[in-house]
Enzyme design. Structure first.
Site, PDB file in Angstrom:
ATOM      1  N   ARG A   1      -3.963 -10.467   3.692  1.00  0.00           N
ATOM      2  CA  ARG A   1      -4.142 -10.525   2.238  1.00  0.00           C
ATOM      3  C   ARG A   1      -2.904  -9.914   1.586  1.00  0.00           C
ATOM      4  NH1 ARG A   1      -6.056  -7.115  -1.812  1.00  0.00           N
ATOM      5  NH2 ARG A   1      -7.263  -8.134  -3.465  1.00  0.00           N
TER       6      ARG A   1
ATOM      7  N   LYS B   1       0.824  -1.206   0.000  1.00  0.00           N
ATOM      8  CA  LYS B   1       0.000   0.000   0.000  1.00  0.00           C
ATOM      9  C   LYS B   1       0.861   1.261   0.000  1.00  0.00           C
ATOM     10  CE  LYS B   1      -4.120  -1.861  -0.162  1.00  0.00           C
ATOM     11  NZ  LYS B   1      -5.115  -1.899   0.911  1.00  0.00           N
TER      12      LYS B   1
END
Length: 270
Positions: free
Chosen positions: A250, A214
């Site tokens: 994840r 991210k």
């Protein structure tokens, strides 16, 4: 001494042309299937198949096109393996087609809000459902996200969505929650949510944590401008999640994540 557990590792298979991290790399069905097999070999506990990018600024995809992208991958995986398969979609029609093809989890970044009948479809399908927090929609979520108290607001949202799902007939034991790292949050919001993970775990639902590659990691380490440069930060975040008690992480980098978790477990077991 009781055995030390670790979160399940959910491997990401993006069959989209515009994913933020690996867009287009596995868009062809054969490439997506091969990548899924590779993640299974690397130790993935779950596969998450997505046919629509939810990166900031992403354009929507039609239900027809999304089904064409994900169903062949799910069918091929199911023929070769009994690994749990999650479909990453906001659309009830895609979820229905995916579950019919062999998926067992509906991972919904919209928390069953994208369609009025989504909660009822989730109940009808009887599958596990991941309810994620997202401020706004993918196209605009990072424009100027604001909160009074990000932890309290995300917590309240997730509990409200869980209640809505249960009111529609989804069993409580089928519901997972995801605080939505990077979905309508600044770097400071993300860090606050990560620090508060034990609070989310205490809500009594399995927590899915997805912070792989991210953008906020680059805010901490400016040298990580490319998504593929964020492995170290991704591992750090998910090991923190493991300590907090999340049920699954994840990730894109399955082999490295499995290894990191196994080392963490070995240290704790001594």
């Amino acid at each position: 001494m009781s055995p030390v557990s670790r979160p399940q590792v959910m491997g990401i298979v993006n069959v989209t042309p515009d994913s933020f991290s690996d867009g287009g790399k596995f868009a062809a069905a054969a490439d997506g299937i091969e990548h899924a097999r590779r993640l299974i070999a690397q130790g993935a506990d779950i596969l998450d198949i997505g046919g629509e990018s939810t990166r900031p600024g992403a354009a929507p995809v039609s239900e027809f096109d999304e089904i064409l992208r994900v169903v062949p991958i799910i069918e091929a995986i199911r023929k070769a393996s009994d690994i749990p398969i999650s479909v990453d979609t906001m659309k009830p029609g895609v979820a229905r087609a995916a579950i019919k093809a062999g998926a067992t989890i509906w991972n919904d970044v919209a928390a069953l809000r994208a369609s009025p009948d989504a909660p009822e479809v989730a109940a009808e399908l009887g599958c596990e459902v991941v309810l994620m927090h997202m401020l706004g929609e993918p196209g605009t979520m990072q424009d100027d996200p604001r909160y009074g108290d990000v932890v309290a607001e995300v917590e309240a949202f997730l509990l409200a969505r869980a209640f809505t799902a249960m009111a529609a007939g989804v069993a409580k034991e089928k519901i997972w929650l995801d605080p939505g790292i990077g979905f309508g949050k600044t770097a400071e919001h993300n860090l606050a949510l990560l620090k508060a993970l034990p609070r989310f775990v205490a809500l009594g639902y399995p927590i899915l944590l997805g912070a792989s590659r991210k953008r906020f990691i680059a805010g901490i380490d400016p040298s990580a401008g490319e998504a593929t440069d964020r492995l170290g930060g991704s591992l750090a975040v998910h090991l923190h999640g493991a300590d907090a008690g999340v049920a699954a992480v994840r990730v894109h980098d399955v082999r490295e994540m499995v290894q990191a978790l196994e080392v963490q477990v070995a240290i704790k077991a001594i």
